[in-house]
Design a protein around this motif. Structure first.
Motif, PDB file in Angstrom:
ATOM      1  N   LEU A   1       0.723  -1.263   0.115  1.00  0.00           N
ATOM      2  CA  LEU A   1      -0.297  -0.092   0.085  1.00  0.00           C
ATOM      3  C   LEU A   1       0.897   1.196   0.137  1.00  0.00           C
ATOM      4  O   LEU A   1       0.469   2.588  -0.602  1.00  0.00           O
ATOM      5  CB  LEU A   1      -0.855   0.043   1.205  1.00  0.00           C
ATOM      6  CG  LEU A   1      -2.069  -0.953   1.406  1.00  0.00           C
ATOM      7  CD1 LEU A   1      -2.828  -1.120   2.449  1.00  0.00           C
ATOM      8  CD2 LEU A   1      -3.000  -0.985   0.054  1.00  0.00           C
TER       9      LEU A   1
ATOM     10  N   GLU B   1       1.667   2.608  -3.269  1.00  0.00           N
ATOM     11  CA  GLU B   1       0.444   3.504  -3.919  1.00  0.00           C
ATOM     12  C   GLU B   1       0.200   4.891  -3.553  1.00  0.00           C
ATOM     13  O   GLU B   1      -0.538   5.579  -4.195  1.00  0.00           O
ATOM     14  CB  GLU B   1      -0.745   2.434  -3.993  1.00  0.00           C
ATOM     15  CG  GLU B   1      -0.652   1.006  -4.349  1.00  0.00           C
ATOM     16  CD  GLU B   1      -2.086   0.456  -4.190  1.00  0.00           C
ATOM     17  OE1 GLU B   1      -3.300   1.252  -4.116  1.00  0.00           O
ATOM     18  OE2 GLU B   1      -2.024  -0.828  -4.137  1.00  0.00           O
TER      19      GLU B   1
ATOM     20  N   TRP C   1      -6.423   6.774   5.231  1.00  0.00           N
ATOM     21  CA  TRP C   1      -6.390   5.839   3.962  1.00  0.00           C
ATOM     22  C   TRP C   1      -5.717   4.442   4.134  1.00  0.00           C
ATOM     23  O   TRP C   1      -6.341   3.420   3.474  1.00  0.00           O
ATOM     24  CB  TRP C   1      -5.966   6.626   2.831  1.00  0.00           C
ATOM     25  CG  TRP C   1      -5.916   5.941   1.587  1.00  0.00           C
ATOM     26  CD1 TRP C   1      -6.972   5.928   0.703  1.00  0.00           C
ATOM     27  CD2 TRP C   1      -4.953   5.047   0.850  1.00  0.00           C
ATOM     28  NE1 TRP C   1      -6.772   5.352  -0.423  1.00  0.00           N
ATOM     29  CE2 TRP C   1      -5.508   4.594  -0.114  1.00  0.00           C
ATOM     30  CE3 TRP C   1      -3.810   4.470   1.473  1.00  0.00           C
ATOM     31  CZ2 TRP C   1      -4.757   3.803  -1.325  1.00  0.00           C
ATOM     32  CZ3 TRP C   1      -3.139   3.607   0.520  1.00  0.00           C
ATOM     33  CH2 TRP C   1      -3.447   3.390  -0.671  1.00  0.00           C
TER      34      TRP C   1
ATOM     35  N   GLU D   1      -8.278   2.227   6.070  1.00  0.00           N
ATOM     36  CA  GLU D   1      -9.367   1.882   5.314  1.00  0.00           C
ATOM     37  C   GLU D   1      -8.760   0.826   4.140  1.00  0.00           C
ATOM     38  O   GLU D   1      -9.602  -0.216   3.943  1.00  0.00           O
ATOM     39  CB  GLU D   1      -9.924   2.807   4.705  1.00  0.00           C
ATOM     40  CG  GLU D   1     -10.855   3.907   5.613  1.00  0.00           C
ATOM     41  CD  GLU D   1     -11.053   5.196   4.895  1.00  0.00           C
ATOM     42  OE1 GLU D   1     -10.973   5.144   3.403  1.00  0.00           O
ATOM     43  OE2 GLU D   1     -11.807   5.900   5.564  1.00  0.00           O
ATOM     44  N   ALA D   2      -7.792   0.848   3.598  1.00  0.00           N
ATOM     45  CA  ALA D   2      -7.121  -0.008   2.694  1.00  0.00           C
ATOM     46  C   ALA D   2      -6.632  -1.452   3.005  1.00  0.00           C
ATOM     47  O   ALA D   2      -7.004  -2.396   2.850  1.00  0.00           O
ATOM     48  CB  ALA D   2      -5.743   0.610   1.988  1.00  0.00           C
TER      49      ALA D   2
ATOM     50  N   SER E   1      -9.975  -3.602   3.749  1.00  0.00           N
ATOM     51  CA  SER E   1     -10.593  -3.870   2.598  1.00  0.00           C
ATOM     52  C   SER E   1     -10.035  -4.680   1.364  1.00  0.00           C
ATOM     53  O   SER E   1      -8.791  -4.478   1.548  1.00  0.00           O
ATOM     54  CB  SER E   1     -11.276  -2.567   1.950  1.00  0.00           C
ATOM     55  OG  SER E   1     -10.194  -1.646   1.520  1.00  0.00           O
TER      56      SER E   1
ATOM     57  N   THR F   1     -10.351  -4.086  -1.850  1.00  0.00           N
ATOM     58  CA  THR F   1      -9.820  -3.268  -2.703  1.00  0.00           C
ATOM     59  C   THR F   1      -9.672  -1.841  -2.266  1.00  0.00           C
ATOM     60  O   THR F   1     -10.633  -1.222  -1.495  1.00  0.00           O
ATOM     61  CB  THR F   1     -11.141  -3.099  -3.802  1.00  0.00           C
ATOM     62  OG1 THR F   1     -11.334  -4.547  -4.452  1.00  0.00           O
ATOM     63  CG2 THR F   1     -10.478  -2.158  -4.953  1.00  0.00           C
ATOM     64  N   PRO F   2      -8.252  -1.424  -2.395  1.00  0.00           N
ATOM     65  CA  PRO F   2      -8.091  -0.258  -1.539  1.00  0.00           C
ATOM     66  C   PRO F   2      -8.875   0.990  -1.959  1.00  0.00           C
ATOM     67  O   PRO F   2      -9.105   0.922  -3.460  1.00  0.00           O
ATOM     68  CB  PRO F   2      -6.552   0.241  -2.112  1.00  0.00           C
ATOM     69  CG  PRO F   2      -5.979  -1.149  -2.426  1.00  0.00           C
ATOM     70  CD  PRO F   2      -7.235  -2.032  -3.014  1.00  0.00           C
TER      71      PRO F   2
ATOM     72  N   TRP G   1      -7.454   7.138  -3.654  1.00  0.00           N
ATOM     73  CA  TRP G   1      -6.866   8.352  -3.084  1.00  0.00           C
ATOM     74  C   TRP G   1      -7.264   9.704  -3.633  1.00  0.00           C
ATOM     75  O   TRP G   1      -6.960   9.807  -4.951  1.00  0.00           O
ATOM     76  CB  TRP G   1      -5.041   8.218  -3.416  1.00  0.00           C
ATOM     77  CG  TRP G   1      -4.600   9.219  -2.712  1.00  0.00           C
ATOM     78  CD1 TRP G   1      -3.665  10.388  -3.373  1.00  0.00           C
ATOM     79  CD2 TRP G   1      -3.929   9.376  -1.414  1.00  0.00           C
ATOM     80  NE1 TRP G   1      -3.204  11.229  -2.773  1.00  0.00           N
ATOM     81  CE2 TRP G   1      -3.303  10.719  -1.309  1.00  0.00           C
ATOM     82  CE3 TRP G   1      -4.550   8.718  -0.299  1.00  0.00           C
ATOM     83  CZ2 TRP G   1      -3.002  11.061  -0.158  1.00  0.00           C
ATOM     84  CZ3 TRP G   1      -3.880   9.209   0.847  1.00  0.00           C
ATOM     85  CH2 TRP G   1      -3.172  10.313   0.960  1.00  0.00           C
TER      86      TRP G   1
END
Length: 367
Positions: A199, A202, A245, A248-249, A252, A254-255, A258
């Motif tokens: 992550l 990303e 963020w 949450e990513a 889940s 699927t991230p 952003w």
């Protein structure tokens, strides 16, 4: 014939050698035993030189005494001094005992000698350089290849080993071996660490640097603000948004997209209308992207027919920094110069307060 303690072993050895030449076998054995007893204090003194090196003193003295017996049995008066011969033989046996019994694993004798040279060289270079020498520096000092120095370093680490039956702290009856096969509390973090690593890749570069300065560099928010050239409040907002963020990513499959600066969701969508041009801005506007937004809005202004209106939709802009205000002022100047009225729509309350303070109320009222 021979006293129990005799200081001059060479004189004693000479008398012993002459006496055994004319003695029968039983007498030779008695002479040998008396000679060995007289030389025992000498062997003890040699053994005591090696005290405090990890071996029991009794074991060292036993080795020295056995070496003394070998010296007496092999001594030849015609080949030199008994004392010199005894020192060489006894010392050699003591050193051999250390090589054979003080290493945790079997190491060839040549490698053991190299380890001793390595330890001495490391001590000397550490004193000279006031730091731990590198492998290359040790290799140059010893005249060896770097691979040989690494091998000596590895062998030196194997000199002393720890028993699996060693007591474990203050635990009752617990031993070091009890730790093997125990559950590793950090094993459950492997998946989380792997996920976070992916992550982080990303995130935009600024956010990655921000996290590195905070959690790897241990800098305060004020220090990060000085490093990045932004306010401490802006650093706090960026950290909060980035960590939210990431959380949450992590939870889940699927991230989530952003929406901050530098992300794929940060863009300006321009659409021509009958009454002019509408430009919808997505994401925060700060010093990192203000120039990008300015160029997009100026291009939209240039594409607008004179007298038609440029409508800037800020409904998807949660944050407007000082750089963003400067950007809007610049776009308004270009629009006025081209005779294009400019209005702002969908402004969120927090952004509206900033615009009013900045003197851009007329853009809001015209909306």
């Amino acid at each position: 014939m021979v006293p129990d303690v005799y200081e001059d072993l060479d004189v004693l050895a000479d008398r012993y050698a002459r006496a055994v030449l004319v003695a029968d076998p039983p007498a030779r054995r008695r002479l040998r035993d008396r000679f060995v007893r007289a030389a025992l204090p000498f062997a003890g003194r040699l053994a005591r030189r090696y005290r405090g090196r990890g071996e029991p003193a009794d074991d060292l003295e036993q080795v020295a005494r056995l070496a003394l017996v070998k010296t007496v049995d092999r001594f030849d008066p015609g080949r030199g001094s008994f004392t010199a011969y005894a020192i060489t033989t006894i010392t050699g046996e003591i050193k051999r005992h250390f090589r054979d019994h003080t290493w945790g694993v079997h190491v060839p004798r040549g490698q053991q000698d190299r380890v001793l040279e390595f330890i001495h060289a490391r001590t000397v270079l550490t004193a000279e350089l006031a730091r731990t020498p590198t492998v290359a520096e040790l290799a140059g000092h010893l005249g060896l290849e770097e691979a040989e120095v690494v091998g000596a370093q590895t062998s030196a680490a194997a000199h002393s080993t720890e028993s699996l039956n060693a007591p474990l702290g203050d635990a009752d009856g617990a031993e070091v071996g009890d730790l093997f096969g125990d559950l590793d509390g950090k094993l459950s973090l492997v998946d989380d660490r792997t996920t976070v690593a992916g992550l982080l890749c990303e995130l935009p570069g600024r956010e990655r640097r921000l996290l590195a300065l905070r959690f790897w560099g241990n800098l305060s928010q004020a220090e990060i603000a000085d490093e990045l050239g932004i306010s401490q409040m802006h650093v706090s907002r960026l950290l909060g948004r980035t960590l939210t963020w990431l959380r949450e990513a992590m939870l889940s499959d699927t991230p989530p997209p952003w929406t901050g600066a530098g992300g794929p969701e940060h863009r300006v969508l321009v659409k021509a209308r009958s009454g002019g041009v509408r430009a919808a801005v997505h994401g925060e506007i700060d010093r990192d992207n203000a120039d990008q937004v300015r160029r997009a809005l100026v291009a939209a202004t240039v594409g607008c027919v004179r007298g038609r209106r440029l409508t800037v939709d800020l409904s998807r802009v949660p944050l407007l920094s000082a750089a963003g205000i400067g950007m809007l002022v610049a776009v308004r100047a270009v629009a006025r110069g081209r005779g294009v009225p400019m209005v702002l729509t969908g402004v969120q309350p927090a952004v509206a307060r900033v615009l009013v303070i900045a003197g851009l109320r007329e853009l809001l009222t015209e909306a």
